[in-house]
Design a protein around this motif. Structure first.
Motif, PDB file in Angstrom:
ATOM      1  N   MET A   1      -1.926  -1.528  16.220  1.00 21.96           N
ATOM      2  CA  MET A   1      -1.969  -0.555  15.121  1.00 21.96           C
ATOM      3  C   MET A   1      -1.088  -1.020  13.972  1.00 21.96           C
ATOM      4  O   MET A   1      -0.219  -1.881  14.139  1.00 21.96           O
ATOM      5  CB  MET A   1      -1.558   0.817  15.623  1.00 21.96           C
ATOM      6  CG  MET A   1      -0.202   0.884  16.237  1.00 21.96           C
ATOM      7  SD  MET A   1       0.006   2.430  17.148  1.00 21.96           S
ATOM      8  CE  MET A   1      -1.026   2.139  18.567  1.00 21.96           C
ATOM      9  N   ILE A   2      -1.327  -0.429  12.810  1.00 20.30           N
ATOM     10  CA  ILE A   2      -0.598  -0.837  11.614  1.00 20.30           C
ATOM     11  C   ILE A   2       0.659   0.013  11.470  1.00 20.30           C
ATOM     12  O   ILE A   2       0.626   1.220  11.672  1.00 20.30           O
ATOM     13  CB  ILE A   2      -1.465  -0.659  10.352  1.00 20.30           C
ATOM     14  CG1 ILE A   2      -2.802  -1.383  10.531  1.00 20.30           C
ATOM     15  CG2 ILE A   2      -0.757  -1.194   9.133  1.00 20.30           C
ATOM     16  CD1 ILE A   2      -3.636  -1.364   9.280  1.00 20.30           C
ATOM     17  N   THR A   3       1.749  -0.652  11.119  1.00 21.56           N
ATOM     18  CA  THR A   3       2.987   0.080  10.856  1.00 21.56           C
ATOM     19  C   THR A   3       3.069   0.430   9.370  1.00 21.56           C
ATOM     20  O   THR A   3       2.260  -0.029   8.562  1.00 21.56           O
ATOM     21  CB  THR A   3       4.208  -0.772  11.236  1.00 21.56           C
ATOM     22  OG1 THR A   3       4.166  -1.967  10.472  1.00 21.56           O
ATOM     23  CG2 THR A   3       4.174  -1.099  12.709  1.00 21.56           C
ATOM     24  N   GLY A   4       4.074   1.212   9.031  1.00 27.91           N
ATOM     25  CA  GLY A   4       4.235   1.669   7.642  1.00 27.91           C
ATOM     26  C   GLY A   4       4.438   0.527   6.665  1.00 27.91           C
ATOM     27  O   GLY A   4       4.077   0.644   5.490  1.00 27.91           O
ATOM     28  N   ASP A   5       5.025  -0.599   7.117  1.00 31.67           N
ATOM     29  CA  ASP A   5       5.198  -1.740   6.218  1.00 31.67           C
ATOM     30  C   ASP A   5       4.080  -2.764   6.409  1.00 31.67           C
ATOM     31  O   ASP A   5       4.251  -3.947   6.152  1.00 31.67           O
ATOM     32  CB  ASP A   5       6.576  -2.381   6.418  1.00 31.67           C
ATOM     33  CG  ASP A   5       6.881  -2.635   7.889  1.00 31.67           C
ATOM     34  OD1 ASP A   5       6.025  -2.288   8.740  1.00 31.67           O
ATOM     35  OD2 ASP A   5       7.949  -3.178   8.189  1.00 31.67           O
ATOM     36  N   GLN A   6       2.921  -2.294   6.854  1.00 33.67           N
ATOM     37  CA  GLN A   6       1.694  -3.074   6.932  1.00 33.67           C
ATOM     38  C   GLN A   6       1.794  -4.275   7.855  1.00 33.67           C
ATOM     39  O   GLN A   6       1.224  -5.332   7.590  1.00 33.67           O
ATOM     40  CB  GLN A   6       1.260  -3.528   5.527  1.00 33.67           C
ATOM     41  CG  GLN A   6       1.277  -2.362   4.574  1.00 33.67           C
ATOM     42  CD  GLN A   6       0.396  -2.577   3.376  1.00 33.67           C
ATOM     43  OE1 GLN A   6      -0.564  -3.312   3.415  1.00 33.67           O
ATOM     44  NE2 GLN A   6       0.711  -1.903   2.302  1.00 33.67           N
ATOM     45  N   ASN A   7       2.553  -4.110   8.909  1.00 34.59           N
ATOM     46  CA  ASN A   7       2.537  -5.110   9.960  1.00 34.59           C
ATOM     47  C   ASN A   7       1.710  -4.570  11.116  1.00 34.59           C
ATOM     48  O   ASN A   7       1.363  -3.390  11.133  1.00 34.59           O
ATOM     49  CB  ASN A   7       3.964  -5.407  10.429  1.00 34.59           C
ATOM     50  CG  ASN A   7       4.743  -6.188   9.401  1.00 34.59           C
ATOM     51  OD1 ASN A   7       4.288  -7.223   8.934  1.00 34.59           O
ATOM     52  ND2 ASN A   7       5.888  -5.677   9.021  1.00 34.59           N
ATOM     53  N   ILE A   8       1.413  -5.435  12.078  1.00 32.64           N
ATOM     54  CA  ILE A   8       0.659  -4.988  13.239  1.00 32.64           C
ATOM     55  C   ILE A   8       1.593  -4.959  14.436  1.00 32.64           C
ATOM     56  O   ILE A   8       2.372  -5.889  14.659  1.00 32.64           O
ATOM     57  CB  ILE A   8      -0.541  -5.928  13.510  1.00 32.64           C
ATOM     58  CG1 ILE A   8      -1.522  -5.840  12.333  1.00 32.64           C
ATOM     59  CG2 ILE A   8      -1.238  -5.537  14.810  1.00 32.64           C
ATOM     60  CD1 ILE A   8      -2.643  -6.843  12.379  1.00 32.64           C
TER      61      ILE A   8
END
Lengths: 345, 290
Positions: free
Chosen positions: A121-128
């Motif tokens: 899933m994607i985190t708030g800082d657009q990492n996976i």
């Protein structure tokens, strides 16, 4: 998950029809009372058997729901032996409401068996990030659980759990999800999931939401590990620097102590020497003052006595003093000119 | 007795052939619609036992529980022209069975009607926000906006929308590699920063230690010089106090001591007048030449 006692074709109904059919055939031939008794007796037996199917038991940790012609008759039935109208008039649903059930999100069976579609899933800082969640729940409202939502403990809770987890993780930076915010992710996910399950009237109570594993994707695992190593390197270097401090400062303090002590020693020595010499002088002076003339003479002569033997001496008569130069050079070495470099008249 | 048996038989026939034509059961989870040759006669929403005209009226039942509308994942474009793979689902229920029957007829059909409406509303809302806002900030808000946009569109079908949720918002598979590359670059940056900070702290600590050590030594040197000076000053003072008692005698005595020290080195030559005090008895016992 729950069982509804509503078979489409009822055994009793079939038997009943069969018997009626036979009864009619015999009746047509003008049979006697015997047939009538068989019919009545058979009917009574079937009626008894049918009524007996109304008995059912509820185990501990279970609850039962009863419906009369499809309409729920609350409140839920507690554990024990019960009787209710048999099908098709009545129906009963028995569910283990207090049993803790589990839902696995992002894995099946154990965490070594991930389901990437669910777990990534994607985190708030657009990492996976890869997250595996275990949801535990029980049923708090049997009526809602049975009659309000479609597949409450299947598709419904799974959809809601995935949605909640992704929403909560999406609000945080990857570093926080991996470390300090893990606890908060669990708490927020549970709150959000419960909110959705209540909105959908599932009658489910979420007892625990636990993140079993949160990690970076395998493709970038090395890079994440290197950050950990870098942090350890940093710690190590800082510790070495601290060790340098531990080694150097005491050395300097040792040097300082040596300098200070030696100066103090010097001071003491000088004062002691001075005091000794001064005392010696004063002692001599005291005696000297008792007979100054004689003592002076004596001291002078004693000193001369000691000094004179090591000296070349020329004693000249002052009457002939003008001829002093004729004695020069006074020694054989020829360098004695230095004594009187300029002749005096 | 025959009469009783006959009644039982008649009852049985009645129960199994007639009753199903006259009564119908509405379950807790259903609503029922009664039609006569296709023409709507009534709606029964309350569960329980109900009656109808035999043979001519027909009963159709619909789901009273929440319906699931699960749209397949779709690629959508955000305001900042980035693609997101969005999986959305909706929950709704049949609130107007009459309208529902007239327009969509079955639950399966309702899904085929509702899902495109949900998808297109979502697509519009996604296009209004940047990717970062959809993922992190505004997700809840977007879902509420989509729900409010979809709700009036499903009213004509007799469906009330309860909730719309973005189940997943993921990067498309095609850009996953570039996301990983970005993550790797970011990690490298962090690792480099950590190491540089370590080196920085190291230099700082060592410099400060060297400075402190130098200060400690310098201060000690200063204090030592002061102490030595004090010692010398005190020594001078002690001498002066003693010698001042008789400077003349000191000069005399000290000179004699000096003669003893420097004269007898074997190279000294001294020219002395015969009439010096030292030799006054050399020529006459009476010290005549004096």
């Amino acid at each position: 998950m729950y069982n509804r006692d509503e078979p489409e074709v009822n055994l009793e109904q079939i038997l009943e029809r069969l018997r009626n059919f036979i009864g009619k055939l015999r009746g047509g031939r003008g049979g006697g009372n015997g047939l009538a008794y068989i019919i009545i007796g058979g009917f009574a037996v079937l009626l008894g058997l049918w009524l007996a199917t109304g008995f059912y038991s509820i185990e501990i940790s279970e609850q039962g729901a009863q419906r009369l012609f499809g309409k729920y008759q609350g409140p839920p039935v507690e554990p024990g032996l019960h009787w209710y109208y048999p099908s098709p008039i009545g129906a009963k649903d028995v569910v283990a409401v207090n049993e803790i059930r589990s839902l696995e999100v992002g894995f099946r069976g154990n965490t070594d068996n991930p389901i990437p579609d669910e777990a990534n899933m994607i985190t708030g800082d657009q990492n996976i990030v890869v997250a595996q969640l275990l949801v535990q729940f029980r049923i708090k409202n049997l009526e809602h659980f049975l009659y309000r939502a479609v597949d409450p403990d299947g598709v419904t809770i799974k959809d809601a759990a995935e949605t909640s987890l992704r929403q909560v993780v999406g609000q945080r930076a990857i570093d926080d999800v991996l470390t300090i915010e893990k606890e908060a992710v669990q708490v927020d996910t549970q709150r959000q999931l419960q909110k959705l399950l209540d909105l959908y009237e599932t009658g489910i109570d979420v007892t625990e939401v636990r993140l079993l594993d949160v990690s970076p994707p395998t493709q970038v695992q090395d890079a994440f590990d290197d950050v950990v190593r870098a942090r350890e390197d940093k710690e190590r270097i800082i510790n070495l620097a601290a060790a340098y401090r531990e080694g150097q400062i005491p050395l300097a303090r040792g040097d300082a102590a040596r300098l200070t002590e030696s100066a103090a020693g010097f001071k003491e020595t000088r004062v002691a020497e001075a005091t000794g010499q001064a005392e010696r002088f004063l002692a001599v002076l005291e005696e000297y003052r008792k007979a100054p003339e004689v003592t002076r003479q004596r001291l002078y002569l004693e000193a001369m006595e000691e000094v004179m033997p090591g000296i070349k001496k020329f004693i000249v008569d002052p009457e002939n003093g003008g001829g002093l130069l004729q004695f020069l050079p006074l020694t054989d070495d020829g360098n004695s000119n230095d004594l009187f470099p300029t002749p005096s008249n | 007795m025959k009469i009783i048996a006959g009644l039982i038989v008649a009852l049985a026939i009645g129960v199994f052939f007639l009753v199903p034509q006259v009564v119908f059961v509405v379950d807790e989870t259903e609503v029922a619609i009664v039609t006569r040759f296709g023409e709507l006669q009534g709606v029964q929403e309350n569960p329980g036992l109900n009656f109808k005209t035999p043979f001519v009226e027909k009963v159709t039942k619909y789901e009273k529980r929440l319906l699931i509308f699960d749209a397949p994942p779709q690629s959508m474009l955000t305001r900042d022209k980035k693609r997101l793979e969005i999986d959305v689902y909706a929950r709704g229920r049949i609130v107007n069975p009459r309208l529902f029957r007239e327009t969509v007829f079955t639950e399966a059909n309702a899904a085929t009607v509702a899902i495109p409406i949900i998808s297109s509303s979502l697509r519009e809302e996604i296009a209004k926000d940047d990717q970062i806002e959809i993922i992190a900030v505004n997700r809840e808000e977007i879902m509420i906006r989509v729900r409010d946009a979809v709700a009036p569109q499903l009213v004509p079908f007799g469906i009330e929308v309860i909730d719309i949720r973005i189940k997943r918002a993921d990067f498309p598979a095609t850009i996953a590699d570039s996301v990983y590359a970005r993550m790797q670059a970011e990690r490298k940056r962090i690792a480099d920063r950590e190491r540089a900070e370590g080196a920085e702290r190291d230099a700082e600590v060592r410099a400060s230690v060297d400075r402190e050590a130098a200060i400690i030594r310098a201060e000690a040197t200063r204090d030592a010089q002061i102490t030595r000076g004090e010692g010398e000053a005190e020594s001078v003072k002690i001498f002066a106090e003693a010698l001042q008692q008789d400077p003349d005698f000191y000069a005399f005595q000290r000179s004699l001591q000096a003669y003893r020290t420097f004269l007898p080195d074997g190279n000294t030559t001294l020219v002395l007048p015969a009439d010096s005090e030292l030799f006054q008895f050399l020529q006459s016992p009476m010290g005549s030449n004096r």
